[in-house]
Design an enzyme around this catalytic site. Structure first.
Site, mmCIF file in Angstrom:
data_model
loop_
_atom_site.group_PDB
_atom_site.id
_atom_site.type_symbol
_atom_site.label_atom_id
_atom_site.label_comp_id
_atom_site.label_asym_id
_atom_site.label_seq_id
_atom_site.Cartn_x
_atom_site.Cartn_y
_atom_site.Cartn_z
ATOM 1 N N ASP A 8 32.936 35.747 52.535
ATOM 2 C CA ASP A 8 33.378 35.054 53.888
ATOM 3 C C ASP A 8 35.156 35.216 53.825
ATOM 4 O OD1 ASP A 8 32.804 33.787 55.959
ATOM 5 O OD2 ASP A 8 33.566 31.698 55.239
ATOM 6 N N GLU A 55 29.569 43.566 34.911
ATOM 7 C CA GLU A 55 28.784 43.104 33.516
ATOM 8 C C GLU A 55 27.606 43.086 33.440
ATOM 9 O OE1 GLU A 55 31.046 39.505 32.454
ATOM 10 O OE2 GLU A 55 32.911 39.982 32.406
#
Length: 545
Positions: A212, A261
């Protein structure tokens, strides 16, 4: 097993061509009868979502919140607000979505917290210059007694962008509502805390984050004067000192590394009202976000010239950085396409509608919205569909003042009608209480009578309905791999958009006159009567192959 099921849908680069379905939790489906949609309600409707042929869902905020801005004021980023359910409900929803091959993107709200977040409570109780206040943007006021705000910035929701705590010597910044204080992203403590938030949800198995106000996290530290409306981006790309600052890119490089990751299939999506397209494309460079919403396409209106220019420009700029383009027609912050395209002025932005303005032509708006959907779904890249868009839902523009909850309506004294009209709960069944949204018949916003005829059960039974059109186009989009294709423009009359994408020829008539069509073996039209005597009628679209 769930991971294998999902991976079979476009592999690790699934997001490059995906159709993603936005669910606004409080308005989707209410399982417990309190009139507010919830996570169990969403889980109960996943078969419907899967049947649309989409690849993923995006959930608007469901975190712990006082709901001052419908959940975009977060008090706890790592828990579910009881109005929506529990963490167990979220985990169950995630598992059920994955079992159906649907990925799940969740909203992240990093620009500001709720004023009820523990951090702001601590800042409220601390002295100026404290570490607790350094997490936010606190500044002394102007004037002999500091009685004036630090500068003249205006909130996106209307009114000043600064508020003062009672009896306090300092003011705090809020680019949105006063109950949404802005964080200071130059503070390492803020940066590290959000690393933890990302990991919390990634560890639970989410597939990505829609970020956002992605262009607003860093402000010019000098806080220079800017007395223009803070409508995020104005005048074709004029940047205020609170938007699109260079420092935001460091944050997203850090996040790209972090989500990486967890594998190459986790994604970051920027809500960035940034113009021109060359600046927006910087958010999707190879080491930053995976996607950024193409708000230029959303705002061009019913204009063939502007549509062609938007498509050409955004594809060119995104291709230059190796990123896909997203396409979007509606979301929880803007007037729905079926209303917007029915306005007397269906081109200007923002659309002029509200108290005292002529209502949209509903039939014309729906006709154009169906054609626009076919245009969007035929384009290469990723398409976002806002829940209810596939039903052709209009805004509820006649909501009474006492029912409205959007802070924009209240902070502008009703001058701006706000976003409640596009957030009205969905109709699932024509003859049930609240049109099947809630078993009790309760609804946090009132639904208009016209929603009954647009209900899911009625439309699923009609092969010519808007939802049937979406389902068919989504299936053909997959069959012809349109999301991975290329736009080749075709010669067309004024007011017409025409191109090929692989084996499919797409023609959309945004003009006032019928246009000749070449012969074709197969076709899909936006409305049954779209073609007459070999000509495509105005406000209609066709796919041919």
């Amino acid at each position: 097993m769930c991971i294998d099921t999902i991976s079979s849908r476009n592999g690790q680069d699934w997001w490059r061509s995906a159709v993603i379905y936005q669910i606004y939790p409080r308005s989707f489906a209410d399982a417990d009868g309190d009139g507010i949609g919830d996570l169990p309600g969403i889980a109960a409707r996943l078969d419907y979502v899967q049947g649309l042929g989409v690849d993923a869902i995006w959930l608007s905020p469901f975190y712990v919140s006082p709901q001052a801005d419908a959940g975009y004021d977060v008090a706890d980023y790592c828990d579910v607000d009881p109005v929506f359910g529990t963490l167990d409900h979220f985990d169950s929803l995630l598992a059920e979505a994955h079992r159906r091959g649907l990925r799940v993107i969740i909203d992240l709200v990093p620009n500001h917290t709720s004023s009820e977040h523990p951090w702001f409570a601590a800042a409220r109780q601390s002295a100026p210059g404290s570490a607790e206040r350094a997490r936010y943007v606190f500044r002394p006021g102007r004037g002999p007694a500091g009685e004036l705000p630090p500068n003249d910035w205006i909130s996106v929701f209307g009114g000043p962008a600064w508020s003062r705590l009672p009896g306090d010597a300092e003011w705090y910044l809020h680019l949105f509502d006063a109950r949404q204080p802005d964080l200071d992203w130059r503070n390492p403590e803020v940066v590290e805390a959000f690393d933890d938030v990302l990991r919390f949800w990634l560890d639970r198995g989410v597939d990505g984050f829609r970020v956002d106000v992605a262009h607003g996290l860093i402000k010019d530290p000098a806080l220079p004067a800017w007395d223009r409306p803070s409508g995020e981006i104005v005048d074709g790309g004029a940047r205020g000192p609170m938007w699109d600052q260079e420092g935001v890119h460091d944050i997203y490089r850090r996040w790209r590394s972090l989500v990486g990751e967890y594998g190459p299939d986790r994604v970051l999506v920027a809500e960035a009202w940034v113009a021109p397209a060359s600046r927006l494309s910087r958010y999707v460079r190879p080491d930053e976000m995976h996607q950024a919403f193409n708000f230029d396409f959303l705002t061009v209106g019913w204009s063939a010239e502007r549509v062609r220019r938007s498509i050409t420009t955004t594809l060119r700029e995104n291709d230059a950085v190796g990123a896909p383009t997203t396409w979007v027609l509606s979301n929880h912050d803007v007037m729905r396409a079926a209303s917007r395209f029915g306005l007397a002025d269906a081109v200007s932005w923002p659309p002029a509608a509200g108290p005292g303005t002529p209502p949209p032509d509903g039939a014309l708006g729906l006709r154009r919205a169906r054609a626009a959907a076919m245009l969007m779904l035929a384009l290469p890249g990723s398409a976002y569909v806002y829940a209810g868009e596939e039903l052709g839902l209009p805004d509820h523009l006649a909501l009474p003042a006492e029912a409205r909850q959007d802070p924009t309506f209240h902070r502008t004294g009703g001058v701006e009608h706000g976003r409640d009209g596009c957030r009205v709960p969905l109709p699932w069944a024509e003859d049930e209480p609240a049109y099947g949204f809630s078993p009790s018949g309760a609804s946090w916003l009132p639904q208009p009578e016209e929603y009954g005829a647009l209900s899911v059960d009625r439309q699923l039974a009609d092969p010519q309905s808007t939802v049937s059109l979406y389902r068919r186009c989504a299936a053909l989009r997959t069959e012809f791999a349109l999301g991975l294709g290329t736009v080749e423009w075709q010669e067309a009359a004024d007011g017409v958009v025409a191109f090929t994408n692989g084996a499919v020829r797409v023609v959309v008539n945004l003009g006032d006159e019928p246009v000749e069509l070449p012969a074709a073996g197969h076709r899909v039209t936006s409305i049954p009567e779209a073609i007459s005597e070999g000509r495509l009628l105005p406000d209609a679209a066709v796919w041919q192959w």
